[in-house]
Design an enzyme around this catalytic site. Structure first.
Site, PDB file in Angstrom:
ATOM      1  NE  ARG A  42     -10.285  20.634  17.313  1.00 23.65           N
ATOM      2  CZ  ARG A  42      -9.557  20.945  18.356  1.00 23.65           C
ATOM      3  NH1 ARG A  42      -9.213  21.896  18.865  1.00 23.65           N
ATOM      4  NH2 ARG A  42      -9.002  19.682  18.922  1.00 23.65           N
ATOM      5  CE  LYS A  54      -6.703  19.323   8.032  1.00 26.01           C
ATOM      6  NZ  LYS A  54      -7.032  19.262   9.311  1.00 26.01           N
ATOM      7  CB  ALA A  75      -1.398  18.504  28.171  1.00 24.19           C
ATOM      8  N   GLY A  76      -3.526  18.720  25.138  1.00 23.86           N
ATOM      9  CA  GLY A  76      -5.036  18.308  24.744  1.00 23.86           C
ATOM     10  C   GLY A  76      -4.820  16.832  24.163  1.00 23.86           C
ATOM     11  CE  LYS A 121      -2.605  19.274  10.311  1.00 22.08           C
ATOM     12  NZ  LYS A 121      -3.520  18.047  10.002  1.00 22.08           N
TER      13      LYS A 121
END
Length: 325
Positions: free
Chosen positions: A252, A188, A18-19, A106
Site C-alpha cells: 500500500r 521503511k 483481523a485484516g 510501522k
C-alpha cells in the site's frame, strides 16, 4: 486429540486486527498448536471471520474485543492510527496474566506522534512491551514465509516471543533494541512512499533515489537521537524490509506513493487503495514531532513531503522543488 474451538475461551495469544496481516500472523502462530484468538472490533465482520477460520487450524478462533480475557501475549496488528484508541480500551481488560503487548505497526500514533512502543511502555511498562518488524508481506507468508525481528528491553519477553514467531513458515530473531527496530520500520514505510512518489512525479530513478536517500538520512539521524542502534537499520528490519516493500507491487505504501506522485490527494489515494496507508499519516506526525522536540537535525525532505501530503504545498510546487535539487 485436537481441542475443539471455543470462541469465548481464553487464548494463549490474542491478535487484535483481523485484516490480511493480522490473519496471517494469527494463522502462523496457531500452526504451532498454540491457542490463538483473532480479534475483530466489528460485530458485523465477526461471523464472516468465523466462517473463514473454519477451514484454518483448529487452534485458531475468532472473537470480538471484550468477549474473552486477553491472552498471555497480545499482538496489535493494526494501523498505527488506530493504536491509541485500542490501547485505551485494553487498559480496562488488562490483568497480570497478560505478560506482553506487541506492536506490529510501522507508523506513529496521533495526535502527538508517539510510537506504538512508547505508548505501550507508558501504559503497561517497558518489560511488558515489544516490537515485531521485518519483511512480512501478508500475501507471501503462507507460501514463502516471513522473517521477523522481535525486540524488547526485556530479554525474557523477547525470547518467549521468538519462540512464538519461529513457526512452520516463519523465522524470528531477537533484539534488545525496540527503539531501533521500531524506527527502522517507520523509516521503511516513509522511504518507500517517498521513493515511489518522487518517481511518479519526475519519471527519474536518479531523482527518486536521491530523494529516498535524503529522506532515509533525516529519519535515521532523528532515530539515533532517540537511542536507536545503527545496526537495527542495517539488518532484516531495516534494509531487508525496505528492499522487500519497495519492490512489492501489492504494498500500500508503493501504491500510495505512486498516486501521491501523480497528483492525487490522501483521501483519493486511500479511496483507491481501500486501506489505511500508515506512512501518509505518519509523515506529517513525524515532521511535527521533530519540530516539537527541537531536535538537532535538519529535515527539509520530510517537511516538503509532509506539506505535499497535507496540502500545504501544491503538487506542481512540490515537483518543482524536486527537479530543482
Amino acid at each position: 486429540m485436537v481441542r475443539p474451538r471455543t470462541n469465548r475461551q481464553r487464548a494463549e495469544v490474542t491478535v487484535i486486527g483481523a485484516g490480511t496481516f493480522g490473519h496471517a500472523i494469527a494463522d502462523s502462530i496457531s500452526r504451532s498448536e498454540i491457542r490463538t484468538a483473532l480479534v475483530t472490533r466489528s460485530e458485523t465482520r465477526l461471523e464472516r471471520i468465523r466462517q473463514m477460520l473454519a477451514r484454518s487450524s483448529p487452534y485458531l478462533m475468532a472473537q470480538r474485543l471484550g468477549d474473552a480475557p486477553l491472552g498471555e501475549y497480545v499482538f496489535l496488528a493494526l494501523p498505527s492510527a488506530d493504536i491509541a484508541e485500542v490501547v485505551g480500551r485494553l487498559a480496562s481488560y488488562h490483568s497480570e496474566e497478560t505478560l506482553g503487548y506487541v506492536s506490529l505497526s510501522k507508523g506513529l500514533t496521533a495526535p502527538d506522534g508517539e510510537t506504538p512502543h512508547e505508548l505501550l511502555s507508558r501504559r503497561f511498562g517497558s518489560i511488558r512491551s515489544a516490537v515485531i518488524s521485518g519483511p512480512s508481506l501478508a500475501d507471501e507468508m503462507p507460501k514463502h514465509g516471513a522473517h521477523f525481528v522481535v525486540a524488547s528491553s526485556s530479554h525474557t519477553l523477547a525470547d518467549k516471543l521468538v519462540l512464538l514467531m519461529d513457526g512452520e513458515y516463519t523465522s524470528a530473531t531477537g533484539s534488545n533494541d525496540p527503539t531501533g527496530i521500531e524506527w527502522a520500520g517507520i523509516t521503511k514505510n516513509a522511504v518507500t512512499l517517498g521513493f515511489h512518489a518522487c518517481l511518479a512525479a519526475t519519471g527519474s530513478l536518479n531523482q527518486a533515489g536521491a530523494f529516498a536517500g535524503q529522506l532515509f538520512t533525516e529519519i535515521y539521524d532523528y532515530a539515533l537521537t532517540m537511542g536507536a542502534s545503527p545496526r537495527s537499520f542495517a539488518g532484516i528490519a531495516g534494509i531487508g524490509d525496505l528492499m522487500a516493500t519497495s519492490h512489492a507491487s501489492t504494498s500500500r505504501n508503493v501504491r500510495a506513493g505512486q498516486l501521491i506522485g501523480s497528483g492525487h490527494s490522501v483521501g483519493e489515494a486511500e479511496a483507491r487503495i481501500k486501506q489505511v496507508v500508515e506512512s501518509l499519516h505518519t509523515i506529517p506526525l513525524l515532521e511535527r514531532r521533530i519540530n516539537q522536540d527541537h531536535a538537532a537535525t535538519t529535515t527539509p525532505t520530510i517537511t516538503a513531503l509532509s506539506n505535499r501530503i497535507v496540502g500545504n504545498l501544491a503538487h506542481e510546487q512540490w515537483i518543482a522543488s524536486l527537479t530543482s535539487r
